[in-house]
Design an enzyme around this catalytic site. Structure first.
Site, PDB file in Angstrom:
ATOM      1  CB  CYS A 130      -0.902  -0.052   1.315  1.00  0.00           C
ATOM      2  SG  CYS A 130      -2.019   1.372   1.454  1.00  0.00           S
ATOM      3  CB  CYS A 133      -0.569   2.622   3.934  1.00  0.00           C
ATOM      4  SG  CYS A 133      -2.103   1.769   3.077  1.00  0.00           S
ATOM      5  CG  ASP A 134       3.099   1.272   4.501  1.00  0.00           C
ATOM      6  OD1 ASP A 134       2.541   1.553   5.549  1.00  0.00           O
ATOM      7  OD2 ASP A 134       2.913  -0.050   4.039  1.00  0.00           O
TER       8      ASP A 134
END
Ligand code: NAP
Length: 305
Positions: A130, A133-134
């Protein structure tokens, strides 16, 4: 006793809940993790008709509120089986069991793994599924994305705003994602495309330090020094728990046509978990509406009999 139990609270499941409660049914949504599904990891959505631009998070939040404020109930439990006795269905979860008249499977799909040695071990230590997200953890660093669909293209575009360099590694000589995204990537000076190549090794001690790619034409191996690898090679369904309730295809998708009816009367399916050609936000929402209305028609019919 619920009228309708929906398994999965992504776009398809939440849309089905909106249609179910608006039809006057008592609806329970069962979700194993968090509501919202895959759209949560989209930075921006700009192809949902009628909404010019919205973040994936905001879209999911709006849809969740819409469904629950209209009256859908939500429980965070994992559905593990559907039992049927005398026309009444019971959805068994890891905590309890809930009786209902109709079920909608909206279990979505999970990110596909590359299947490489050390992939699990390095997940969270350089490997991610992701980018939104990261991605921010890799500010100023070199990273790689692998895949050739819309997700990989969007991930590479997103990471190009944070990272020093982004390698986009794809196994074929052409991307399958949208031309608009391919063009946008060409304009990014810090994105390097590595075509007709596969990652064959993940290297590093406790954290990913590099990936080894093999160029298919020449079989030459090359080591790319990267601190992060974002894997975006598609999705796989996980409907094994329901394989004795409905027919699945060879890849594990619930067999159903555009009417969202499965092989079992009273069990419907919606969204990415079913056999279909186009897996988009708009088609997930459309499936939710179709499945919920089909479930309502089924309940009407069975109450006459
Ligand atoms: P996808 O379209 O299925 O693409 C998966 C990519 O990964 C393909 O390029 C495939 O290569 C490659 N791949 C598969 N297995 C691989 C392996 N073992 N090793 C290396 N490469 C592998 O998946 P997606 O990009 O996640 O998209 C899923 C669906 O969501 C699609 O329908 C997509 O259009 C939709 N989506 C839409 C948007 C948007 O509209 N903005 C954004 C994201 C996703 P090949 O090309 O060689 O098969």
């Amino acid at each position: 006793m619920y009228d309708l139990i929906i398994i999965g609270a992504g776009t398809a499941g939440l849309s089905a809940a909106v249609y179910g409660v608006r039809a006057g049914k008592r609806v329970l949504l069962l979700e194993e993790q968090v509501y919202g599904g895959q759209i949560l990891s989209a930075v921006e959505v700009e192809n949902y008709p009628g909404i010019r631009r919205i973040s994936g998070y905001e879209f999911a939040e709006n849809l969740y509120r819409q469904a629950t404020e209209l009256g859908a109930e939500m429980r965070y439990e994992k559905a593990v089986k559907i039992r049927e006795e005398g026309g009444e269905k019971t959805v068994i979860t890891n905590r309890s069991g809930y009786a209902c008249r109709a079920v909608i499977l909206a279990t979505g799909a999970k990110k596909r793994r590359l299947g490489l040695e050390r992939e699990e071990e390095l997940t969270g230590a350089g490997i991610s599924y992701c980018a939104t997200c990261d991605g921010a953890f890799y500010r100023g660093k070199d990273t790689a994305v692998t895949g050739g669909g819309n997700t990989a293209l969007e991930d590479a575009l997103f990471l190009s705003g944070y990272c020093r360099k982004v390698y986009l590694i794809h196994r074929r000589d052409q991307f399958r994602g949208e031309e608009r995204l391919v063009r946008a990537l060409k304009e990014k000076e810090n994105v390097v495309t590595v075509m007709e190549s596969r990652i064959i090794r993940l290297n590093g001690k406790a954290h990913l330090e590099s990936v080894t790619v093999e160029h298919s034409r020449t079989e030459r191996e090359e080591e790319l020094l990267v601190a992060g690898l974002f894997i975006a090679v598609g999705q796989e369904p996980d409907n094994r728990a329901f394989s004795d309730a409905v027919r699945l295809d060879a890849s594990g998708y619930v067999e159903a046509g555009e009417d969202c009816r499965t092989s079992r009367a009273g069990i419907f399916t919606a969204g990415d978990c079913r056999t279909k050609e186009v897996r988009q936000l708009a088609t997930a929402a459309a499936d939710g509406a179709v499945a919920a209305l089909a479930a309502c028609a089924y309940m009407e019919q069975s109450s006459w009999q």
